[in-house]
Enzyme design. Structure first.
Site, mmCIF file in Angstrom:
data_model
loop_
_atom_site.group_PDB
_atom_site.id
_atom_site.type_symbol
_atom_site.label_atom_id
_atom_site.label_comp_id
_atom_site.label_asym_id
_atom_site.label_seq_id
_atom_site.Cartn_x
_atom_site.Cartn_y
_atom_site.Cartn_z
ATOM 1 N N ASP A 98 -0.640 6.337 7.829
ATOM 2 C CA ASP A 98 -0.448 4.985 7.306
ATOM 3 C C ASP A 98 0.989 4.670 6.888
ATOM 4 O OD1 ASP A 98 -3.181 4.771 7.554
ATOM 5 O OD2 ASP A 98 -3.485 3.909 5.570
ATOM 6 N N HIS A 149 -2.111 -2.594 9.776
ATOM 7 C CA HIS A 149 -2.196 -2.338 8.327
ATOM 8 C C HIS A 149 -1.590 -3.510 7.550
ATOM 9 C CE1 HIS A 149 -3.390 0.300 5.206
ATOM 10 N NE2 HIS A 149 -2.213 0.788 4.886
ATOM 11 N N HIS A 153 1.012 -5.242 2.976
ATOM 12 C CA HIS A 153 0.248 -4.212 2.267
ATOM 13 C C HIS A 153 -0.212 -4.713 0.897
ATOM 14 C CE1 HIS A 153 -1.167 -0.366 0.774
ATOM 15 N NE2 HIS A 153 -1.045 0.104 2.009
ATOM 16 N N HIS A 246 0.189 9.745 5.263
ATOM 17 C CA HIS A 246 1.182 8.669 5.275
ATOM 18 C C HIS A 246 2.475 9.135 5.918
ATOM 19 C CE1 HIS A 246 -1.518 7.405 1.996
ATOM 20 N NE2 HIS A 246 -1.146 6.174 2.308
#
Length: 281
Positions: A98, A149, A153, A246
Site C-alpha cells: 500500500d 487506493h 488517502h 506498505h
C-alpha cells in the site's frame, strides 16, 4: 494502511489539485504520525459497522439497492463485496503493498518480490502514481496487479457524500491507468483504513475494481521493528490469506527486510502466493 495506524488527512484538498501539491500534503502529514505506536486496528479490513458484505470471505449483501448513490450496478461476474480469498485457493497467500509508488522503496520491494518469484497487488495513491509513472510501469511489467487506493488517502471518506467518494476513487483510477499506459487496468479498490461503504464498493465494482480487504495487518507502517513485522505475519496468517505491507508513507526499510524474511518463511511452510479473487464471491 489501517484506520488506526495513521490519522486520516484532515485538510480538505480539492480532488483536482495538482499531483505535486496533493502528494506533498499527503506525505507531509504522514511524516508527522509515522512513528505512532497504535495497538488496535480494524480486523480484516471489513466493512464499517452496519454495512453488510465485509465478512472474512467478503460475503453478504450490499445493504443498499443497486445504483444508489449515483453508482451503476457492478458488471456481471464482479461482486462488490470485499475480497479476502486467493484465486489459488488452498493455502495460497496474497501479498499486498500500500501507499506507493515511492521512488526509494518501491524498487526495493520489487527486487525482493522478483528474487522470490512472487507476484503482489500494489495499492497506489493517485497523485503518487502520476508523480512516478516509471514505477507504475515497472510494477505492471513485472506481472503485478494494480489497486486503487484513492487520491488523498482520506480514512474518513466513509463519512463523506457519495459524490466525494466517487471522485476519490475514479480520479485515482484514471491517474494510475494513465501512468501505467499500455492499456493496463486497475483491478482492485482498497479503501483507506478500511473506510468502505456500500456506495464506494459499488462504484469500484461498476468500474471493474473488486473491493479488496486484508486479513493480516503487519503494522509495518508504524515501524515496530523487522522482527515484529515478521512475527505479526506468522501470528495472524491463520486469520486468512491477504497480507498488508506498505511501500509508501515513510521509511520502509523494516518492511523491505521483513518482506524478504516472510517470503522465505512462506516458502519453507509450503505456502504458495497468488492474487486475491476478483469474480469469486
Amino acid at each position: 494502511m489501517t484506520r488506526t495506524q495513521k490519522p486520516g488527512l484532515r485538510a480538505r484538498m480539492a480532488v483536482g489539485a495538482s499531483a505535486a501539491a496533493v502528494a506533498a500534503t499527503i506525505w507531509g502529514v504522514t511524516a508527522l504520525v509515522a512513528t505512532d505506536d497504535h495497538t488496535t486496528h480494524r480486523q480484516e479490513n471489513a466493512a464499517r459497522p452496519g454495512e453488510a458484505g465485509g465478512g472474512p470471505d467478503g460475503g453478504g449483501g450490499a445493504g443498499v439497492a443497486p445504483g444508489a448513490g449515483g453508482a451503476p450496478a457492478a458488471p456481471a461476474g464482479l461482486p462488490d463485496t470485499i475480497a479476502h480469498a486467493s484465486e489459488g485457493g488452498g493455502n495460497t497467500v496474497n501479498i499486498t503493498i500500500d501507499d506507493g509508488p515511492d521512488p526509494r522503496w518501491t524498487p526495493q520491494v520489487l527486487d525482493v518480490l522478483a528474487r522470490h518469484g512472487v507476484k503482489a497487488v500494489f495499492c497506489m495513491i493517485g497523485p503518487q502514481a502520476k508523480a512516478h509513472p516509471e514505477l507504475v510501469r515497472q510494477v505492471v511489467a513485472a506481472g503485478h496487479r494494480l489497486c486503487d487506493h484513492t487520491m488523498n488517502h482520506d480514512t474518513a471518506m466513509d463519512k463523506k457524500p457519495a459524490a466525494y467518494q466517487e471522485a476519490q476513487i475514479l480520479d485515482a483510477k484514471r491517474l494510475i491507468e494513465e501512468a501505467a499506459g499500455g492499456g493496463a487496468k486497475v483491478e482492485y479498490y482498497r479503501a483507506p483504513g478500511g473506510a468502505f461503504t456500500p456506495d464506494s464498493r459499488r462504484i469500484a465494482a461498476a468500474h471493474g475494481m473488486r473491493p479488496l480487504g486484508w486479513n493480516v495487518d503487519t503494522k509495518d507502517f508504524g515501524r515496530p521493528g523487522t522482527a515484529a513485522i515478521v512475527d505479526a505475519v506468522k501470528r495472524e496468517i491463520g486469520n486468512g490469506p491477504t497480507v498488508l505491507f506498505h511501500d509508501g508513507g515513510g521509511d520502509r526499510r523494516q518492511t523491505v527486510e521483513a518482506l524478504d524474511q516472510v517470503l522465505t518463511w512462506l516458502n519453507e511452510q509450503g505456502r504458495p502466493t497468488g492474487f486475491p479473487v476478483r469474480t469469486a464471491p
